[in-house]
Design a protein around this motif. Structure first.
Motif, PDB file in Angstrom:
ATOM      1  N   VAL A 101      -2.293 -12.019  -1.132  1.00 16.69           N
ATOM      2  CA  VAL A 101      -1.130 -11.336  -1.712  1.00 16.69           C
ATOM      3  C   VAL A 101      -1.576 -10.155  -2.568  1.00 16.69           C
ATOM      4  N   VAL A 102      -2.607 -10.351  -3.380  1.00 15.20           N
ATOM      5  CA  VAL A 102      -3.105  -9.267  -4.238  1.00 15.20           C
ATOM      6  C   VAL A 102      -3.667  -8.123  -3.390  1.00 15.20           C
ATOM      7  N   LYS A 103      -4.362  -8.453  -2.318  1.00 13.40           N
ATOM      8  CA  LYS A 103      -4.906  -7.419  -1.433  1.00 13.40           C
ATOM      9  C   LYS A 103      -3.790  -6.595  -0.809  1.00 13.40           C
ATOM     10  N   ALA A 104      -2.716  -7.269  -0.381  1.00 19.35           N
ATOM     11  CA  ALA A 104      -1.574  -6.550   0.193  1.00 19.35           C
ATOM     12  C   ALA A 104      -0.928  -5.643  -0.848  1.00 19.35           C
ATOM     13  N   ALA A 105      -0.802  -6.126  -2.088  1.00 14.11           N
ATOM     14  CA  ALA A 105      -0.191  -5.311  -3.149  1.00 14.11           C
ATOM     15  C   ALA A 105      -1.002  -4.052  -3.410  1.00 14.11           C
ATOM     16  N   ALA A 106      -2.329  -4.154  -3.309  1.00  9.32           N
ATOM     17  CA  ALA A 106      -3.186  -2.991  -3.565  1.00  9.32           C
ATOM     18  C   ALA A 106      -3.056  -1.928  -2.486  1.00  9.32           C
ATOM     19  N   GLN A 107      -2.562  -2.282  -1.308  1.00  8.00           N
ATOM     20  CA  GLN A 107      -2.450  -1.331  -0.207  1.00  8.00           C
ATOM     21  C   GLN A 107      -1.098  -0.625  -0.160  1.00  8.00           C
ATOM     22  N   LEU A 108      -0.176  -1.004  -1.025  1.00  9.74           N
ATOM     23  CA  LEU A 108       1.159  -0.427  -1.000  1.00  9.74           C
ATOM     24  C   LEU A 108       1.296   0.659  -2.060  1.00  9.74           C
TER      25      LEU A 108
END
Length: 306
Positions: free
Chosen positions: A198-205
């Motif tokens: 989830v944190v990795k996805a947030a960093a890509q947005l």
């Protein structure tokens, strides 16, 4: 220029769909392509006149709504195109979306296709399966553009193309974004890996405010509905892995009981399927059949055995 494709019928709910698309077109900005499919079979000599009459009805609707919830200056900035076809929407929408290079399809939760009214959301789910761009499903009613978004998904199995497609819509929906991943009690030992996803996805947005949330619930859809209601979300974003999973969001038990997520717009993101390699001739087909990826075998001679 960005393009919004709006399949439309002549129901009262269609006005709310077009009004929502108008606001998006001003904010993004984008061109609006109105697509109307005339279901009534008409004999050839009268078909052209009938389709011309339907186009005039759409133009009158556009001119009436253009300034209804927008300032005159914003209303004038919207550019419209009209596509009036004979037949059913599901037979034309894929080609029309490709032809106009649609970045987004905006359609109503309740839509009449081929002269028939489907269960709320089922028709929109079928259209989402046919087009490759994101589909925004708008329920009846007047509403402002969202200031709080919720993206509910399984971030451990999210398709590689989903996050870039969502990022492309940031200018249209510049709001607070919550990422929500629900896990079952049996997945407690894997909480660390789930949180990292989830944190990795947030960093890509590209959103300025992105809040990752990892919550335990053995019923993800019900948990998503409660989370949206608790945080007063105004747009739900989903990335279903299958058509059956998408249809669950519009199940009759939710639409009948007016569940919270059926009362707000739902943005459907589908992963782009990888196209298979096609040979141009028999010789290339033979070469592709013989070509295999190299297999890395272990080098036992390089290992120092005790």
């Amino acid at each position: 220029m960005k393009t919004i494709l709006v399949p439309i019928d002549h129901t009262a709910a269609a006005e709310h769909t077009l009004a929502y698309a108008n606001k998006l077109a001003v904010r993004w900005p984008a061109e609006v392509v109105l697509l109307y499919c005339h279901p009534t079979p008409v004999v050839a000599p009268a078909l052209a006149a009938e389709l011309a009459n339907e186009e005039q009805r759409l133009r009158s609707l556009v001119e009436r709504l253009r300034y209804q919830q927008l300032t005159r200056q914003d209303g004038r900035r919207i550019q419209y195109r009209y596509r009036i076809l004979s037949g059913c929407l599901h037979d034309h929408v894929r080609q029309e979306a490709q032809q106009c290079a649609a970045n987004l399809v905006v359609m109503g939760l309740e839509h009449i296709d081929c002269g028939k009214q489907a269960a709320p959301g089922n028709h929109a789910a079928a259209i989402a399966e046919l087009v490759s761009c994101p589909v925004l499903v708008v329920p009846p009613g007047r509403r402002a553009l969202p200031s709080r978004l919720v993206f509910a998904a399984d971030f451990t199995s999210l398709g590689a193309s989903v996050l870039p497609r969502l990022s492309a819509l940031q200018e249209a929906f510049p709001a607070h974004l919550d990422l929500v991943h629900f896990y079952a009690p049996t997945q407690r030992p894997h909480r660390r890996q789930l949180k990292q996803a989830v944190v990795k996805a947030a960093a890509q947005l590209p959103w300025l405010v992105v809040a990752p949330n990892l919550l335990e619930d053995d019923a993800p859809l019900e948990g998503t509905n409660e989370f949206c209601a608790r945080h007063q979300a105004q747009l739900l974003i989903i990335a279903p892995g299958s058509q059956a999973q998408l249809l669950r969001y519009f199940d009759s038990c939710y639409t009948t009981t007016r569940a919270y997520h059926t009362q707000i717009p739902v943005l459907v993101l589908r992963a782009v399927e990888r196209q298979p390699t096609v040979a141009c001739c028999d010789r290339c087909a033979e070469r592709l059949a013989q070509t295999k990826p190299p297999v890395a075998l272990p080098d036992y001679h390089a290992i120092r055995w005790a």
